[in-house]
Design an enzyme around this catalytic site. Structure first.
Site, PDB file in Angstrom:
ATOM      1  N   HIS A 157       0.825  -1.209   0.000  1.00  0.00           N
ATOM      2  CA  HIS A 157       0.000   0.000   0.000  1.00  0.00           C
ATOM      3  C   HIS A 157       0.859   1.258   0.000  1.00  0.00           C
ATOM      4  O   HIS A 157       0.498   2.271  -0.598  1.00  0.00           O
ATOM      5  CB  HIS A 157      -0.932  -0.010   1.212  1.00  0.00           C
ATOM      6  CG  HIS A 157      -2.136  -0.879   1.033  1.00  0.00           C
ATOM      7  ND1 HIS A 157      -2.838  -1.401   2.084  1.00  0.00           N
ATOM      8  CD2 HIS A 157      -2.759  -1.305  -0.078  1.00  0.00           C
ATOM      9  CE1 HIS A 157      -3.848  -2.118   1.619  1.00  0.00           C
ATOM     10  NE2 HIS A 157      -3.810  -2.082   0.313  1.00  0.00           N
TER      11      HIS A 157
ATOM     12  N   ARG B 214     -12.628  -1.173 -18.830  1.00  0.00           N
ATOM     13  CA  ARG B 214     -13.141  -2.442 -18.310  1.00  0.00           C
ATOM     14  C   ARG B 214     -14.659  -2.353 -18.187  1.00  0.00           C
ATOM     15  O   ARG B 214     -15.166  -1.571 -17.386  1.00  0.00           O
ATOM     16  CB  ARG B 214     -12.519  -2.748 -16.952  1.00  0.00           C
ATOM     17  CG  ARG B 214     -10.987  -2.706 -16.929  1.00  0.00           C
ATOM     18  CD  ARG B 214     -10.483  -2.948 -15.518  1.00  0.00           C
ATOM     19  NE  ARG B 214      -9.036  -2.845 -15.403  1.00  0.00           N
ATOM     20  CZ  ARG B 214      -8.385  -1.728 -15.099  1.00  0.00           C
ATOM     21  NH1 ARG B 214      -9.062  -0.594 -14.879  1.00  0.00           N
ATOM     22  NH2 ARG B 214      -7.073  -1.702 -15.013  1.00  0.00           N
TER      23      ARG B 214
ATOM     24  N   ARG C  46     -12.787  -3.092 -23.727  1.00  0.00           N
ATOM     25  CA  ARG C  46     -12.658  -4.544 -23.621  1.00  0.00           C
ATOM     26  C   ARG C  46     -14.030  -5.143 -23.350  1.00  0.00           C
ATOM     27  O   ARG C  46     -14.746  -4.708 -22.439  1.00  0.00           O
ATOM     28  CB  ARG C  46     -11.697  -4.915 -22.493  1.00  0.00           C
ATOM     29  CG  ARG C  46     -11.496  -6.424 -22.340  1.00  0.00           C
ATOM     30  CD  ARG C  46     -10.493  -6.740 -21.245  1.00  0.00           C
ATOM     31  NE  ARG C  46     -11.006  -6.425 -19.903  1.00  0.00           N
ATOM     32  CZ  ARG C  46     -10.275  -6.450 -18.800  1.00  0.00           C
ATOM     33  NH1 ARG C  46      -8.986  -6.739 -18.869  1.00  0.00           N
ATOM     34  NH2 ARG C  46     -10.817  -6.173 -17.629  1.00  0.00           N
TER      35      ARG C  46
ATOM     36  N   ASN D  95      -0.427  -8.603 -16.862  1.00  0.00           N
ATOM     37  CA  ASN D  95      -0.754  -9.291 -15.605  1.00  0.00           C
ATOM     38  C   ASN D  95      -1.058 -10.768 -15.864  1.00  0.00           C
ATOM     39  O   ASN D  95      -0.488 -11.662 -15.236  1.00  0.00           O
ATOM     40  CB  ASN D  95      -1.950  -8.628 -14.915  1.00  0.00           C
ATOM     41  CG  ASN D  95      -1.712  -7.166 -14.607  1.00  0.00           C
ATOM     42  OD1 ASN D  95      -0.604  -6.661 -14.761  1.00  0.00           O
ATOM     43  ND2 ASN D  95      -2.748  -6.479 -14.171  1.00  0.00           N
ATOM     44  N   ASP D  96      -1.964 -11.019 -16.797  1.00  0.00           N
ATOM     45  CA  ASP D  96      -2.316 -12.402 -17.103  1.00  0.00           C
ATOM     46  C   ASP D  96      -1.231 -13.096 -17.914  1.00  0.00           C
ATOM     47  O   ASP D  96      -0.996 -14.295 -17.732  1.00  0.00           O
ATOM     48  CB  ASP D  96      -3.647 -12.466 -17.850  1.00  0.00           C
ATOM     49  CG  ASP D  96      -4.839 -12.597 -16.902  1.00  0.00           C
ATOM     50  OD1 ASP D  96      -4.722 -13.346 -15.919  1.00  0.00           O
ATOM     51  OD2 ASP D  96      -5.862 -11.940 -17.139  1.00  0.00           O
TER      52      ASP D  96
ATOM     53  N   ARG E  96      -2.408 -15.494 -10.167  1.00  0.00           N
ATOM     54  CA  ARG E  96      -2.372 -14.099  -9.707  1.00  0.00           C
ATOM     55  C   ARG E  96      -2.976 -13.929  -8.324  1.00  0.00           C
ATOM     56  O   ARG E  96      -2.629 -13.000  -7.595  1.00  0.00           O
ATOM     57  CB  ARG E  96      -3.155 -13.199 -10.687  1.00  0.00           C
ATOM     58  CG  ARG E  96      -2.509 -12.973 -12.008  1.00  0.00           C
ATOM     59  CD  ARG E  96      -3.453 -12.257 -12.949  1.00  0.00           C
ATOM     60  NE  ARG E  96      -3.890 -10.975 -12.412  1.00  0.00           N
ATOM     61  CZ  ARG E  96      -4.796 -10.202 -12.997  1.00  0.00           C
ATOM     62  NH1 ARG E  96      -5.375 -10.588 -14.112  1.00  0.00           N
ATOM     63  NH2 ARG E  96      -5.137  -9.053 -12.464  1.00  0.00           N
TER      64      ARG E  96
ATOM     65  N   CYS F 171      -1.551  -2.854 -21.808  1.00  0.00           N
ATOM     66  CA  CYS F 171      -2.500  -2.241 -20.880  1.00  0.00           C
ATOM     67  C   CYS F 171      -2.424  -2.869 -19.493  1.00  0.00           C
ATOM     68  O   CYS F 171      -3.251  -2.592 -18.636  1.00  0.00           O
ATOM     69  CB  CYS F 171      -3.928  -2.331 -21.419  1.00  0.00           C
ATOM     70  SG  CYS F 171      -4.516  -4.014 -21.676  1.00  0.00           S
TER      71      CYS F 171
END
Length: 561
Positions: free
Chosen positions: A184, A286, A322, A434-435, A445, A482
């Site tokens: 954080h 998104r 998307r 990320n994926d 993840r 992205c």
């Protein structure tokens, strides 16, 4: 002079005297309660409620990502499981102070054992426990020091409640001995534009008043620097401040090569901030926000209204939408409610939409209608495309609805390795790092125990990005990124060197990435990419690129000196 290494957040550099964070309140001893269990339970619950209310109040004051973090902390404070643990210790005869301390410490140990992302949440529990303990004792909780002059703050880690309300005119930079790039502290430092180096274990040796240079770009803290080093750091800081404060300009390398800088957005209301920060459009919108809180799919009319609001904010600019990316960590009862043993490898993304094609067709209908009513340049893309056949299916369907630009997300090795064939049918590709990292490294993840593998700097991931970039160049098709990797200024340079033509990120990251691009030529980014690919692991790639980046002459500095 010595150099301490950690993980830099952003591209900033700052200098000043060290002021250390106050030590935590001493842990209470395990003693028997004289007041009785009922009274101790009441004291504990009142203290927890007061702390949760304070965190909620700070959340509303802070806004942005800080608000989300603090609201999450307020929820943790009143978590029923933790409350049961506190009650159990009080029932055993303990005081409220000891019960709170021990229950939170136990939960913290559990998270630390899991490691990774969840391990970095452990510091949040420490902060909540300290605040509750301070309330029970009737004293102030440890917080940000106020020495009466600007300073570099050094702490073990920083609680979200403190980071959210840092006085930016006083805190020149932040150094933590614990934490990592997804803590954080790192997230909020990035949002606020605070120069920060986290996870610098050796910073524990820094003393109050000691002069340091904090270089986030290099991930270093230089102690007791020379006058010459201080002057060089100030020149860099001045150049960066001028670049960040200047009116936003289109993304470009030092040699004039255009690299579009776009925003990742989750709802239409986020568009205003993206525009204010100079986003050249949207690289990822998104659409899940319309679906995730619904018990049934939204109507075409409801979707059209939201899409129209988004597109209206970007007249004449590219907006990449998307299609619904459901499944895995985002299950939807009305789309796919079947239990799957391994949903990350199951019916998700485009696979899920094909199984419920009416949902996909309704999305395309709403987007086509919104496109007809607005002036944005609408691009649509399918998530989790794995095969050439899936590419042909989606692009054909999009064109059936009159949508002129249809592409795919590259998130699995299969589509990256066949990118030239995929791009023979798609108008563009957008890499979801990320994926792509998850599937390349076989590391879920959502699973903290394998979080160390979830690093887009890994040469295996970067090699796949390079495959897509090369395919884009051969087919003259644009290739964007992205995923979170695009928000890392240093990694953004490597991605460009691998053939990426646009970068999409959280709006707060745009200024630092824009500045990093402006300091390097295309040939230099390609050299940095070669250095990253030559490494054996993620840490080696990042360290080697950081060292090479520092050694290269800064074109930004040349033009401002």
């Amino acid at each position: 002079m010595t150099e301490i290494r950690g993980v830099g957040i952003g591209q900033g550099v700052a200098q000043g005297p060290v002021v250390r964070m106050a030590e935590a309140l001493p842990a209470p001893e395990k003693t028997a309660s004289a007041a009785g269990a009922d009274a101790e339970r009441t004291r504990a619950r009142e203290a927890v409620a007061a702390v949760a209310a304070e965190l909620q109040e700070r959340a509303e004051t802070a806004g942005g990502a800080a608000q989300e973090v603090l609201e999450a902390q307020a929820m943790i404070a009143e978590d029923p499981t933790l409350q049961d643990e506190v009650d159990a210790r009080i029932d055993d005869g303990g005081t409220a102070e000891w019960a709170v301390h021990d229950a939170f410490a136990g939960f913290k140990a559990t998270l630390e054992a899991v490691g990774g992302y969840l391990g970095e949440r452990a510091a949040d529990l420490d902060d909540i426990a300290q605040r509750v303990l301070a309330h029970l004792r009737g004293v102030d909780a440890p917080g940000i020091p106020d020495p009466g002059h600007p300073f570099v703050l050094v702490a073990r880690d920083l609680a979200p409640a403190d980071t959210a309300l840092l006085k930016l005119d006083q805190v020149l930079a932040l150094i933590t001995t614990d934490g990592g790039p997804t803590s954080h502290t790192a997230i909020l430092a990035r949002e606020k534009g605070i120069v920060a180096v986290v996870g610098a274990a050796d910073a524990a040796s820094l003393e109050n008043g000691q002069q340091v240079i904090v270089d986030a770009a290099a991930g270093t803290v230089t102690t007791d620097p020379s006058a010459e080093e201080l002057e060089r750091a100030q020149v860099r800081a001045d150049a960066r401040a001028a670049a960040v404060d200047a009116p936003p300009s289109p993304g470009a390398l030092a040699d004039g090569t255009k690299i579009a800088l776009l925003a990742n957005l989750g709802k239409p209301a986020d568009a205003a901030e993206a525009v204010a920060r100079g986003a050249e459009g949207v690289g990822l919108f998104r659409t899940e926000f319309l679906f995730l809180s619904a018990s049934q799919a939204p109507t075409v009319a409801e979707q059209r209204t939201s899409y129209r609001d988004l597109l209206s904010a970007f007249p004449g600019k590219k907006v990449v939408v998307r299609m619904l990316d459901a499944g895995a960590d985002k299950p939807l009862a009305f789309l796919n409610d079947a239990h799957e043993e391994n949903p990350a490898l199951g019916l998700r993304g485009l696979r899920s939409l094909r199984a419920s094609e009416d949902i996909l067709r309704e999305q395309l209908t709403a987007l086509a209608e919104a496109d007809a009513e607005t002036e944005a340049d609408l691009w649509v893309m399918a998530p989790m495309v794995t095969t050439v056949e899936e590419t042909k299916y989606f692009t054909g369907l999009a064109r059936e609805y009159g949508l002129k630009t249809a592409g795919v997300m590259v998130e699995v090795p299969a589509s990256a390795l066949l990118a030239d064939r995929v791009l023979a049918h798609a108008d563009f590709a957008s890499i979801g790092t990320n994926d792509l990292t998850q599937y390349t490294m076989a590391a879920d993840r959502m699973l903290g125990s394998v979080a160390l593998f979830q690093n887009p700097w890994h040469p295996a991931v970067l090699r796949l990005v390079g495959e897509v970039g090369a395919a884009g160049a051969r087919t003259s098709k644009p290739v964007g990124v992205c995923g979170e990797a695009a928000a890392d200024p240093l990694l953004a340079l490597v991605l460009v060197g691998l053939g990426v033509t646009s970068l999409s990120m959280a709006p707060a990251a745009l200024a630092d990435v824009r500045l990093a691009l402006s300091e390097r030529t295309l040939d230099e980014t390609r050299r940095l990419a070669e250095i990253a690919l030559a490494a054996d692991d993620a840490a080696g790639a990042r360290n080697a690129v950081a060292e090479a980046f520092t050694d290269l002459p800064s074109h930004q500095k040349e033009t401002t000196s």
